[in-house]
Design a protein around this motif. Structure first.
Motif, PDB file in Angstrom:
ATOM      1  N   ARG A 202      15.547 -33.289  28.383  1.00  0.00           N
ATOM      2  CA  ARG A 202      15.736 -33.182  29.837  1.00  0.00           C
ATOM      3  C   ARG A 202      16.809 -34.156  30.324  1.00  0.00           C
ATOM      4  NH1 ARG A 202      11.743 -30.395  32.878  1.00  0.00           N
ATOM      5  NH2 ARG A 202      10.075 -29.658  31.539  1.00  0.00           N
ATOM      6  N   SER A 203      16.851 -35.354  29.759  1.00  0.00           N
ATOM      7  CA  SER A 203      17.865 -36.320  30.204  1.00  0.00           C
ATOM      8  C   SER A 203      19.262 -35.840  29.825  1.00  0.00           C
ATOM      9  CB  SER A 203      17.584 -37.714  29.640  1.00  0.00           C
ATOM     10  OG  SER A 203      17.676 -37.718  28.234  1.00  0.00           O
ATOM     11  N   ALA A 204      19.406 -35.238  28.648  1.00  0.00           N
ATOM     12  CA  ALA A 204      20.705 -34.675  28.259  1.00  0.00           C
ATOM     13  C   ALA A 204      21.089 -33.539  29.197  1.00  0.00           C
ATOM     14  CB  ALA A 204      20.671 -34.181  26.816  1.00  0.00           C
ATOM     15  N   ALA A 205      20.109 -32.721  29.563  1.00  0.00           N
ATOM     16  CA  ALA A 205      20.365 -31.610  30.480  1.00  0.00           C
ATOM     17  C   ALA A 205      20.777 -32.125  31.850  1.00  0.00           C
ATOM     18  CB  ALA A 205      19.130 -30.722  30.586  1.00  0.00           C
ATOM     19  N   ARG A 206      20.106 -33.163  32.330  1.00  0.00           N
ATOM     20  CA  ARG A 206      20.457 -33.731  33.645  1.00  0.00           C
ATOM     21  C   ARG A 206      21.861 -34.346  33.618  1.00  0.00           C
ATOM     22  NH1 ARG A 206      14.764 -35.154  33.726  1.00  0.00           N
ATOM     23  NH2 ARG A 206      13.782 -33.830  35.281  1.00  0.00           N
ATOM     24  N   GLN A 207      22.212 -34.997  32.525  1.00  0.00           N
ATOM     25  CA  GLN A 207      23.548 -35.578  32.408  1.00  0.00           C
ATOM     26  C   GLN A 207      24.604 -34.476  32.419  1.00  0.00           C
ATOM     27  OE1 GLN A 207      24.176 -38.062  28.982  1.00  0.00           O
ATOM     28  NE2 GLN A 207      26.362 -38.300  29.401  1.00  0.00           N
ATOM     29  N   LEU A 208      24.357 -33.411  31.679  1.00  0.00           N
ATOM     30  CA  LEU A 208      25.282 -32.285  31.646  1.00  0.00           C
ATOM     31  C   LEU A 208      25.429 -31.681  33.038  1.00  0.00           C
ATOM     32  CD1 LEU A 208      27.008 -30.578  29.732  1.00  0.00           C
ATOM     33  CD2 LEU A 208      24.988 -29.182  29.282  1.00  0.00           C
ATOM     34  N   ALA A 209      24.332 -31.524  33.754  1.00  0.00           N
ATOM     35  CA  ALA A 209      24.371 -30.971  35.110  1.00  0.00           C
ATOM     36  C   ALA A 209      25.168 -31.878  36.045  1.00  0.00           C
ATOM     37  CB  ALA A 209      22.952 -30.765  35.624  1.00  0.00           C
ATOM     38  N   ALA A 210      25.000 -33.188  35.912  1.00  0.00           N
ATOM     39  CA  ALA A 210      25.719 -34.130  36.770  1.00  0.00           C
ATOM     40  C   ALA A 210      27.224 -34.084  36.516  1.00  0.00           C
ATOM     41  CB  ALA A 210      25.188 -35.547  36.546  1.00  0.00           C
ATOM     42  N   GLU A 211      27.614 -33.840  35.267  1.00  0.00           N
ATOM     43  CA  GLU A 211      29.035 -33.800  34.908  1.00  0.00           C
ATOM     44  C   GLU A 211      29.712 -32.493  35.305  1.00  0.00           C
ATOM     45  OE1 GLU A 211      28.974 -34.555  30.719  1.00  0.00           O
ATOM     46  OE2 GLU A 211      28.413 -36.655  30.971  1.00  0.00           O
ATOM     47  N   THR A 212      28.928 -31.459  35.557  1.00  0.00           N
ATOM     48  CA  THR A 212      29.486 -30.132  35.868  1.00  0.00           C
ATOM     49  C   THR A 212      28.724 -29.515  37.043  1.00  0.00           C
ATOM     50  OG1 THR A 212      28.063 -29.237  34.145  1.00  0.00           O
ATOM     51  CG2 THR A 212      30.356 -29.629  33.552  1.00  0.00           C
ATOM     52  N   PRO A 213      28.928 -30.037  38.256  1.00  0.00           N
ATOM     53  CA  PRO A 213      28.153 -29.564  39.407  1.00  0.00           C
ATOM     54  C   PRO A 213      28.426 -28.100  39.789  1.00  0.00           C
ATOM     55  CG  PRO A 213      29.881 -31.072  40.106  1.00  0.00           C
ATOM     56  CD  PRO A 213      29.849 -31.106  38.607  1.00  0.00           C
ATOM     57  N   GLN A 214      29.542 -27.534  39.343  1.00  0.00           N
ATOM     58  CA  GLN A 214      29.852 -26.136  39.658  1.00  0.00           C
ATOM     59  C   GLN A 214      28.991 -25.162  38.862  1.00  0.00           C
ATOM     60  OE1 GLN A 214      31.652 -28.187  37.833  1.00  0.00           O
ATOM     61  NE2 GLN A 214      32.818 -27.126  36.262  1.00  0.00           N
ATOM     62  N   VAL A 215      28.312 -25.656  37.824  1.00  0.00           N
ATOM     63  CA  VAL A 215      27.436 -24.815  37.012  1.00  0.00           C
ATOM     64  C   VAL A 215      26.057 -24.781  37.657  1.00  0.00           C
ATOM     65  CG1 VAL A 215      26.299 -24.594  34.761  1.00  0.00           C
ATOM     66  CG2 VAL A 215      28.705 -25.250  34.884  1.00  0.00           C
TER      67      VAL A 215
ATOM     68  N   LEU B 157      13.847 -25.803  35.525  1.00  0.00           N
ATOM     69  CA  LEU B 157      14.930 -26.609  36.052  1.00  0.00           C
ATOM     70  C   LEU B 157      16.258 -25.855  36.047  1.00  0.00           C
ATOM     71  CD1 LEU B 157      14.137 -29.932  34.143  1.00  0.00           C
ATOM     72  CD2 LEU B 157      13.540 -29.354  36.502  1.00  0.00           C
ATOM     73  N   ALA B 158      16.218 -24.543  36.070  1.00  0.00           N
ATOM     74  CA  ALA B 158      17.418 -23.712  35.882  1.00  0.00           C
ATOM     75  C   ALA B 158      18.547 -24.083  36.819  1.00  0.00           C
ATOM     76  CB  ALA B 158      17.072 -22.234  36.044  1.00  0.00           C
ATOM     77  N   ALA B 159      18.281 -24.295  38.078  1.00  0.00           N
ATOM     78  CA  ALA B 159      19.362 -24.534  39.027  1.00  0.00           C
ATOM     79  C   ALA B 159      19.863 -25.965  38.979  1.00  0.00           C
ATOM     80  CB  ALA B 159      18.896 -24.213  40.449  1.00  0.00           C
ATOM     81  N   THR B 160      19.021 -26.923  38.619  1.00  0.00           N
ATOM     82  CA  THR B 160      19.437 -28.319  38.686  1.00  0.00           C
ATOM     83  C   THR B 160      19.498 -29.012  37.337  1.00  0.00           C
ATOM     84  OG1 THR B 160      17.171 -29.013  39.031  1.00  0.00           O
ATOM     85  CG2 THR B 160      18.494 -28.614  41.008  1.00  0.00           C
ATOM     86  N   LEU B 161      18.751 -28.511  36.373  1.00  0.00           N
ATOM     87  CA  LEU B 161      18.628 -29.211  35.080  1.00  0.00           C
ATOM     88  C   LEU B 161      18.539 -30.693  35.335  1.00  0.00           C
ATOM     89  CD1 LEU B 161      20.871 -27.318  32.539  1.00  0.00           C
ATOM     90  CD2 LEU B 161      18.445 -27.170  32.821  1.00  0.00           C
TER      91      LEU B 161
END
Length: 174
Positions: free
Chosen positions: A139-152, A170-174
């Motif tokens: 989940r932490s890796a997913a949240r980091q990825l989401a933070a780095e690519t907000p357009q996704v 967590l599909a929309a926010t990860l």
């Protein structure tokens, strides 16, 4: 003679009448904007799919006129969401399928995770290779990825067999 069973291509979602027609070699620019791909039927080359990258789209160039009929029948039977698709869409998807299969196989071999990100409109807008196996995508890796690519708005990872949302809640926010 057995009736072929339709196949859903795992990387593009295209439904094709059988799995006997596929790209078996590819020479392309890294973004697939231009390519020359070998198209094979049951492992035997029958022609090339070519997109010169100048806006003309992809075209099939058969080795012999006899190779046109099986490709035409295949393209005519192909569907996305139950709806017919154009020749060019089928050719592009066959090339993307081959390219993604190579990418995911390489990542699996190296114990890496391939993630693909979708826009709010449902289009794939990015691919990312992560240096951890799919089973260790946290989940932490997913949240980091989401933070780095907000357009996704949705991420999926390749599990080794299929694309899946790693944390469906967590599909929309990860």
């Amino acid at each position: 003679m057995e009736t072929p069973v339709p196949v859903v291509l795992p990387h593009t979602g295209l439904t094709v009448p059988h799995g006997d027609l596929a790209v078996t070699a590819l020479d392309a620019l890294s973004d697939l904007s231009a390519y020359d791909a070998v198209l094979s039927l049951k492992g035997h080359p029958i022609g090339s799919i070519v997109d010169q990258g100048r806006g003309g789209g992809a075209h099939f160039w058969p080795l012999t006129p006899a190779h046109l009929e099986p490709v035409h029948a295949f393209v005519t039977a192909a569907r996305r969401g139950g709806e017919p698709v154009t020749d060019e869409e089928v050719y592009d998807d066959l090339v993307r399928e081959y390219d993604m299969e190579r990418l995911t196989q390489r990542a699996n071999h190296l114990q890496q995770t391939v993630a693909r990100g979708f826009s709010s409109g449902g289009s794939i807008i990015t691919f990312v290779i992560l240096n951890r196996p799919p089973g260790r995508f946290t989940r932490s890796a997913a949240r980091q990825l989401a933070a780095e690519t907000p357009q996704v708005t949705l991420w999926e990872i390749w599990t080794g067999e299929q694309w899946a949302a790693p944390f469906p809640g967590l599909a929309a926010t990860l």
